[in-house]
Design an enzyme around this catalytic site. Structure first.
Site, PDB file in Angstrom:
ATOM      1  N   HIS A  53      -3.585   0.391  -3.263  1.00 20.10           N
ATOM      2  CA  HIS A  53      -4.462   0.685  -2.133  1.00 20.10           C
ATOM      3  C   HIS A  53      -4.979  -0.606  -1.499  1.00 20.10           C
ATOM      4  CE1 HIS A  53      -4.546   4.843  -3.720  1.00 20.10           C
ATOM      5  NE2 HIS A  53      -4.527   4.217  -4.890  1.00 20.10           N
ATOM      6  N   ASN A  58      -5.451   9.016   5.724  1.00 19.43           N
ATOM      7  CA  ASN A  58      -5.239   7.863   6.599  1.00 19.43           C
ATOM      8  C   ASN A  58      -5.113   8.319   8.047  1.00 19.43           C
ATOM      9  OD1 ASN A  58      -3.187   6.280   4.113  1.00 19.43           O
ATOM     10  ND2 ASN A  58      -5.244   5.670   4.730  1.00 19.43           N
ATOM     11  N   ARG A 110      -1.319   9.890  -3.603  1.00 25.73           N
ATOM     12  CA  ARG A 110      -0.570   9.251  -2.521  1.00 25.73           C
ATOM     13  C   ARG A 110       0.306   8.090  -2.998  1.00 25.73           C
ATOM     14  NH1 ARG A 110      -6.034   8.665  -2.025  1.00 25.73           N
ATOM     15  NH2 ARG A 110      -6.987   6.583  -1.783  1.00 25.73           N
ATOM     16  N   ARG A 115       0.851  -1.188   0.000  1.00 25.07           N
ATOM     17  CA  ARG A 115       0.000   0.000   0.000  1.00 25.07           C
ATOM     18  C   ARG A 115       0.890   1.243   0.000  1.00 25.07           C
ATOM     19  NH1 ARG A 115      -4.148  -0.451   4.868  1.00 25.07           N
ATOM     20  NH2 ARG A 115      -4.769   1.571   4.019  1.00 25.07           N
ATOM     21  N   HIS A 116       0.312   2.361  -0.381  1.00 21.04           N
ATOM     22  CA  HIS A 116       1.036   3.627  -0.380  1.00 21.04           C
ATOM     23  C   HIS A 116       1.444   4.000   1.036  1.00 21.04           C
ATOM     24  CE1 HIS A 116      -2.638   5.298   1.336  1.00 21.04           C
ATOM     25  NE2 HIS A 116      -3.290   4.600   0.407  1.00 21.04           N
ATOM     26  N   GLU A 159      -7.981   3.157  -5.950  1.00 20.82           N
ATOM     27  CA  GLU A 159      -8.729   2.573  -4.847  1.00 20.82           C
ATOM     28  C   GLU A 159     -10.209   2.429  -5.207  1.00 20.82           C
ATOM     29  OE1 GLU A 159      -9.059   0.644  -2.613  1.00 20.82           O
ATOM     30  OE2 GLU A 159      -8.545   1.548  -0.669  1.00 20.82           O
TER      31      GLU A 159
END
Length: 346
Positions: free
Chosen positions: A246, A65, A155, A58-59, A178
């Site tokens: 994502h 977040n 991101r 994931r980023h 995402e």
């Protein structure tokens, strides 16, 4: 002694069949009719067993977040920027380590093949081993490609900014975006539960087929369709790839490579700060997992067998069985903090 090749007998009765020889080096298709049948042949034609690794992560942590908000197109938070730098260092190191591992495997294979032919003179065996080793080293030299795929969201693209563009081919792919939450974009799960309680409960009851409300809202089933061509391309390519994407995308991709049922896929725990390494092998994919430690600013390998945890929502605790006794005590209605934060413990 028991094997009988298909061919003339099947053709006599117009049976549809497809022969795959040496993992796609030769393909024989006979009387293939229908959409699904042709798609199966297309899929099988893109298989290969060249040594490579498919990294999925994931980023880095984004501003959304940190605030607990889903979707959106936020920039990286300071912690995410730190993760991005560490990820570039980690992949640089792993790329060299894997090349060394492949070279060593090829060397052992060349020695085994040379020693296994007793009729071959010693000088010829030595020459064969040397030739095979030189060939394997040559393959590594002439095939240096390593691609990085990200989504089109800010991101993920910021997460790969520290990679050397001279060493890596970076591609931005919209299919890796995402899952789109429709009118719930940018909201926290608490806000969704308060504002749309019926929608929130419906998603907990069937996360795979539930589609977020509003224009463009998606379900996991939609994501699977969106990623089909990405998966075919991952099967086709003959060099390593890093996918920076994502949570929903990572769940879908890892479910495919590790044969996780779609009924479990939406409930997989894939926290930030983890790199999942899938290495295609003749009888399945070999999984390794690394976790980023924020205190050490480095990655450490963790037990892969316990990495793909399934954690069901509390609303489903009575109707679904957990995969471990640990999960039985951890049914949460909302995502756990591990879903959106880095590990700082050992």
């Amino acid at each position: 002694s028991a094997y009988k090749s298909i061919g003339a007998a099947e053709e006599k009765y117009d049976v549809q069949y497809c022969k795959i020889i040496d993992v796609g080096k030769k393909v024989i298709a006979y009387n293939i009719q229908g959409f699904l049948e042709s798609q199966v042949v297309f899929y099988l034609m893109n298989m290969n067993l060249d040594p490579r690794v498919i990294y999925i992560t994931r980023h880095g942590e984004s501003e959304d977040n940190a605030a607990g908000r889903i979707g959106g197109d936020a920039a990286l938070a300071p912690g995410g920027e730190k993760y991005a730098k560490a990820l570039a260092r980690f992949i640089d190191r792993r790329r060299l380590e894997f090349a060394s591992e492949v070279d060593e495997q090829n060397h052992r294979l060349a020695q085994f093949m040379a020693s296994g032919n007793s009729s071959e003179p010693e000088s010829e065996a030595s020459q064969s081993s040397s030739t095979s080793t030189e060939y394997s080293s040559l393959r590594l030299r002439i095939k240096p490609d390593f691609e990085i795929w990200t989504s089109m969201l800010r991101r993920t693209m910021e997460t790969v900014e520290h990679f050397d563009s001279q060493k890596y081919r970076i591609k931005n792919i919209r299919s890796l975006n995402e899952i789109y939450a429709g009118k719930c974009e940018g909201m926290t799960y608490e806000e969704i539960a308060a504002r749309y309680p019926d929608e929130f409960e419906a998603r907990q009851l069937d996360k795979f087929y539930y589609r977020y409300p509003g224009i463009g809202g998606e379900s996991y089933a939609d994501v699977v369709l969106r990623l089909q061509q990405v998966i075919v391309e991952l099967e086709r390519i003959r060099h390593s790839v890093l996918l920076v994407t994502h949570r929903a995308m990572a769940r879908t991709l890892l479910s495919y490579f590790m044969d996780v049922p779609t009924t479990h896929m939406p409930d997989m725990e894939l926290p930030l700060g983890h790199v999942y390494s899938c290495e295609p092998r003749p009888f399945g994919n070999y999984l390794r997992v690394w976790r980023y430690d924020a205190d050490l600013d480095a990655f450490e390998e963790v037990d892969a067998s316990s990495a793909l945890k399934i954690q069901y929502p509390k609303i489903l605790a009575g109707s679904r069985q957990s995969t471990s006794s640990e999960n039985n005590d951890q049914h949460n209605l909302l995502p756990s903090p591990a879903e959106t934060s880095y590990s700082t413990g050992h």
